[in-house]
Structure formats: C-alpha cells, structure tokens
Design an enzyme around this catalytic site. Structure first.
Site, mmCIF file in Angstrom:
data_model
loop_
_atom_site.group_PDB
_atom_site.id
_atom_site.type_symbol
_atom_site.label_atom_id
_atom_site.label_comp_id
_atom_site.label_asym_id
_atom_site.label_seq_id
_atom_site.Cartn_x
_atom_site.Cartn_y
_atom_site.Cartn_z
ATOM 1 N N ASP A 231 0.830 -1.197 0.000
ATOM 2 C CA ASP A 231 0.000 0.000 0.000
ATOM 3 C C ASP A 231 0.872 1.258 0.000
ATOM 4 O O ASP A 231 1.887 1.328 0.697
ATOM 5 C CB ASP A 231 -0.880 -0.024 1.255
ATOM 6 C CG ASP A 231 -1.902 1.078 1.285
ATOM 7 O OD1 ASP A 231 -2.743 1.122 0.382
ATOM 8 O OD2 ASP A 231 -1.874 1.892 2.232
ATOM 9 N N GLU A 296 15.194 -14.581 -0.041
ATOM 10 C CA GLU A 296 15.644 -15.594 0.917
ATOM 11 C C GLU A 296 14.791 -16.865 0.834
ATOM 12 O O GLU A 296 15.195 -17.914 1.344
ATOM 13 C CB GLU A 296 15.563 -15.050 2.340
ATOM 14 C CG GLU A 296 16.464 -13.848 2.617
ATOM 15 C CD GLU A 296 16.165 -13.230 3.985
ATOM 16 O OE1 GLU A 296 15.341 -13.814 4.727
ATOM 17 O OE2 GLU A 296 16.751 -12.180 4.299
#
Length: 581
Positions: A231, A296
């Site tokens: 957002d 990751e």
C-alpha cells in the site's frame, strides 16, 4: 541495470505506425497471472454478524478456482481499530478477531494452495494505527527520544507552537497534522498523518523501522504467503525540510487521478511529481531491502506496488529487477473510453515496463475507485476518492456502463502481462450509488464534512445466492454496508451456466486466455477498421473492440468470445470480440 532517478531513465522512442509491440519475458508465475482481489469485509461472512471473514473466504475459494484465476490478494485483515477498514494496523503479525485467527489464516492458505491458487497479502508500511504499541510508546516518551523517532513528530510553528509544521492537507480532508497533549495537560508536538488522524506516518529514515518490517515480512512468508501487495508504495519518504505545498488541482494531494474523460488527469499527474510527500527517490532503497528478504525464500515470491506515479516511464523505476515484481497500472485504469487513447496507453505501458524487464499490469477496478461498470459510463467529472451518491449530478446509465465494462474486461484479459480483478466485477456489479448517508463508513465522508461520498459504494458486500438473506453473503440478513434491493440478478447463482451472463463471459475469457497463452504473448496492431475501432492480434487470437456508436463489419472468422451478442456479422457499439486468427 541500476537507475537512481527519473533522469537516469530513457523512454523508448515513440514510433507511430509500429504494428508489433514486444513484451518482456520470464518464467515467473506472476508475469502472466490473473490475480483476484478479495476485500475481506465484503466477500463472505461465515458467522452471520454481517462482516466477511477468513473462514468465509476459505469456504468460497472453490468458486475462484472454477472462475480460472491464478492468485488471490487479500486486503488487510491484521489487528486494527478499523477506522480505515483495516488500513490502520495495530498489529502486523496477528489477525483481527473480526476476521478470525492465525489458525484460520493457515487453513485459508493451505486450501488455496490445494486449489492451485497463490496467496498475496496486503502490507501497509506508510503508517500504523494510533493504537499500535509503537505509537503508544512514542506518545509516552519524551521529545527527541528513540521511540518518538519511529514516527514523524515535529514542533509547531508560531510563538507557542500553535500552528502546524506546514500547510499539508490530508488525503481524507483536513490538516495533515495532529497536535498531541503532554502528560501534564499542556500542548505537545505535532505528528504527521497523510491519511486519517488515527494513521500516524512512520519515519522511514529510521533504520529501526526498516528492520521491524523485515521481521514482519518474514513472519508471513514463513506462513506460506506467495508475496505482498504494498500500500502507498510511493510514500514513506518526505522531502527534506517539509516545505509548504498547495495542490494546483483537486485530487493531486491524493496521489491519485481524476475521473475518466476529463482534462484534469495530465495536470494531476504533473502535480504529483512535485508533491513533497509522494514518489521520492529514497523509497527505492527501501524496496531493494524488501526484495532481498523475498529472495531468501524458495519459489517466485511476488511484490506488487500500489504506486500512483506518472508518467509510466517513471513508474518503471519501481519495477526494476531488484525492486518490485510489478506495479499497478493506474494510467490504464483511468484511460478515456476511445480507441486512440486506449491504443496509446497499451503501447506506452508495454514499452515502459518491458524496458526494465517487467510485465505490464492491467486493472480496471479496486476497493478505492468507482467500479468500472459505472465509471466507464460517467459523463461528469467525479475526481478520484469523491465517490457517487444520491445527490451526484449526471449519474451514469447502468446498461451503458455494464456494456462498456464487459468490452473493457474482454480487451484487458487479451493483453500480455498480468491482470487484476476486483471481487464482484465478474458479476457485473455497478457502484452502489444509493447508499444512505447514515450507513457510510469511509473516513473521507466524515473528514470532508460530507462533501465527498468516498469509497463505500465499491465496497458493498457481494451477492452469491439470489434467494438467500444478504444474497448469501452470510447466513443472516445483516451486512456491514446495506446491499441494494435489486442485486438479485447479479448474484453468482443467477448467472452460473447462463450463456451471455457476465460471470460466464469472465470464465470463458480466462479459459481462452490460458489456453492460448495470451499473458505471455505479444500484440500486433491491425489497421483498417476505422478510427473508433481497436484491432490487434495476440498469437492465434484476433481482438476487435468497437468504441464507436455505429456497428462495424467483422472478418469471417470463428468467434471465440464476444462481450455482446453478434447479429448479422456486425460488431455493435461498445463491444469486444475475440476471433480465431
């Protein structure tokens, strides 16, 4: 490549008459995905309390799998006082009891994955709720403390600090600053809130804030989410010195754009670039850090930006390989309903995003804008965020709006790249323009002293069964926003298996899109159909859209899909057709 500012970016040369538009390529699922936005409050209620929840969503996921989408995006369900429908977060690592529990979320993810659906979570990093523990600690701590530095606290102007630090106006109306009160009752510092007064902005220059969000991202990635919609991705970094700023046109302070068909859009786009709290280059370092966290984890995790940035060439800076995967294409959403403007924005979008190796995205509706089944028939200026209500002048014709919406979606789903659908648009839902004032809940309605209706009209709970209480939204008749009394024909069960229904149009388009690999294709423009007709070829599919008022003759090819009935070999006004090439 690495670009640090808009000045480092060179847009592809404009080539009038070019027929082939080459798109970016890659193997990640999100490059061609159709992603379905779920607004949890309004999707499905499992308890009968009138508010949608996570178990309700889980119970309806099979319908989305049958529709043919690839992923779902969940608007915020975190713990929140709900002053801005969940975009005021008080705990980023828990589920608000209104929506369920973390166990319910885990069940939702497992069920979605079992149906082949990816799950994207909405992240709200620009601000927190004023009920967040961080903000409470900041208020209880002295001026200049590390706790206060988590947010944007500043002294006021004037002899006694009685004036706000600057003249900025909130997106929701009123000042962008709120003064605090010290423990002894004396007036204190002011804090910045771009949105509601209950949504204080975080200080993203503070490394502590950045580290906290790395942990928040990992919390949800560890629970199996496939990525994040972010957002206000163009926010967070404010201009040094916080200079005064007055938007030159209405809507510019929102980071948004005006209604379709107005000449205000370019002025707003230009104004946004000069706004001291939108689109500053410092945000790119933040997104590179988030990108590294996603890297990751195994699999192709996605990060999508809600960034109101113009022009598209600058928007491309947000989707370089080490930042966001994709960004919402608001320029496309608000493009005027004409063949030339639509062709231009498609060309610009594909060129800009492809130049940095990103897919273009296409979107027509979401939880913040007037539904496109209404917006595309607007013939009056309704600036973004204003909404439509009982006293709005020049209300659109419902039939014209739906006809254009069906054609617009048919065009959108034929384009290469990733497409976003907003819940209920597959039912042809219009904006609810008759909500009673007493039922409204959008902060915009209250902070503008009822001058702007806000976004409630596109957030009304969606209908599932035509003969059930609340149209099957929940087991009871209650719904947090009242549903129109004439929505029975829009219900999913009323359209299921019905030839020509909007639901079946979407289902057919999504099936054909997948079968013909349109999301990974390239388009070739076809000329010779006239100035009010858009024609192109994507692989084995020819798409023709009539934006004019007069029917046009079609080639004698097999019709795969049409947004309206084709009679006598002529394409009616405001109609799209897919032909086998």
């Amino acid at each position: 490549m690495t670009l640090e500012s808009a000045e480092d970016f060179t847009a592809p040369a404009d080539q009038p008459g070019t027929t082939e538009v080459v798109t970016a390529t890659g193997s990640e699922w999100w490059r061609t995905a159709v992603i379905y936005q779920i607004y949890p409050r309004s999707f499905a209620d499992s308890t009968g309390n009138g508010i949608g929840d996570l178990p309700g969503i889980t119970s309806r996921l099979h319908s989305l799998s049958a529709l043919g989408v690839d992923a779902i995006w969940l608007s915020p369900f975190f713990t929140s006082p709900q002053n801005d429908a969940g975009y005021d977060v008080s705990d980023y690592c828990d589920v608000d009891p209104m929506f369920g529990t973390l166990a319910d979320f885990d069940t939702l993810v497992s069920t979605a994955h079992g149906l082949g659906l990816k799950v994207i979570v909405d992240m709200v990093p620009n601000h927190t709720s004023d009920q967040h523990a961080w903000f409470k600690e900041a208020l209880a701590s002295p001026e200049g403390s590390p706790e206060r530095d988590r947010y944007m606290f500043h002294d006021g102007q004037g002899p006694n600090g009685d004036l706000a630090p600057n003249n900025w106006e909130s997106v929701f109306g009123g000042p962008m600053w709120q003064r605090t009160t010290n423990a002894d009752g004396t007036p204190g510092q002011w804090y910045l809130h771009i949105f509601d007064v209950s949504q204080p902005d975080l200080n993203w220059e503070n490394p502590w804030v950045r580290e906290q969000f790395f942990g928040i991202l990992r919390f949800w990635l560890d629970r199996g989410v496939d990525g994040f919609r972010v957002d206000v991705a163009h926010g967070m970094i404010k201009e040094e010195g916080l200079p005064d700023y007055t938007p030159p046109v209405e809507g510019a302070s929102m980071g948004g754009t005006a209604a379709v068909g107005t000449d205000v859009v370019p002025a707003i786009a230009e104004a946004i670039q000069e706004t001291p709290y939108w689109g500053h280059s410092g945000v790119h370092e933040i997104w590179r850090g988030w990108n590294a966290v996603l890297a990751e984890y195994e699999g192709d995790r996605v990060m999508a930006a809600e960034a109101w940035v113009d022009p598209l060439e600058k928007m491309a800076l947000w989707v370089r390989p080490d930042e966001f995967s994709q960004a919402f294409n608001f320029g496309y959403m608000f493009t005027e309903w004409t063949a030339p403007t639509m062709r231009s924005i498609i060309d610009e979008s594909i060129a800009a995003f492809s130049s940095v190796g990103a897919p273009s995205t296409w979107v027509l509706s979401n939880h913040d804008v007037v539904r496109h089944a209404t917006r595309l028939a607007l013939h009056a200026d309704v600036p973004q965020g204003s909404g439509i209500g009982p006293d709005t002048e020049g209300k659109p014709d419902t039939e014209e709006g739906l006809r254009r919406a069906r054609a617009a979606t048919s065009l959108m789903l034929s384009l290469p790249g990733s497409a976003y659908l907003y819940q209920g648009e597959e039912l042809g839902l219009p904006e609810d323009m008759e909500l009673p004032d007493a039922a409204r809940q959008d902060p915009t309605w209250f902070r503008t002293d009822h001058e702007k209706y806000g976004r409630d009209g596109c957030r009304v709970p969606i209908p599932w069964e035509s003969d059930k209480p609340s149209y099957g939204f929940g087991p009871a008749a209650k719904s947090w926003l009242p549903q129109p009394t004439d929505w029975g024909p829009y219900s999913r069960d009323a359209q299921e298996g019905v030839p020509g229904s909007t639901l079946e149009l979407y289902r057919t388009a999504l099936t054909l899109r997948a079968q013909h690999g349109l999301g990974a294709g390239s388009i070739e423009w076809l000329d010779g159909f006239g100035p009010e007709v858009l024609a192109m070829r994507n692989g084995a599919v020819t798409v023709i859209v009539n934006f004019g008022e007069v029917a046009v003759e079609l080639p004698l090819d097999e019709i795969l899909l049409s947004s309206e009935e084709i009679v006598g070999g002529a394409l009616p006004a405001d109609t799209a057709v897919w032909l086998r090439s």
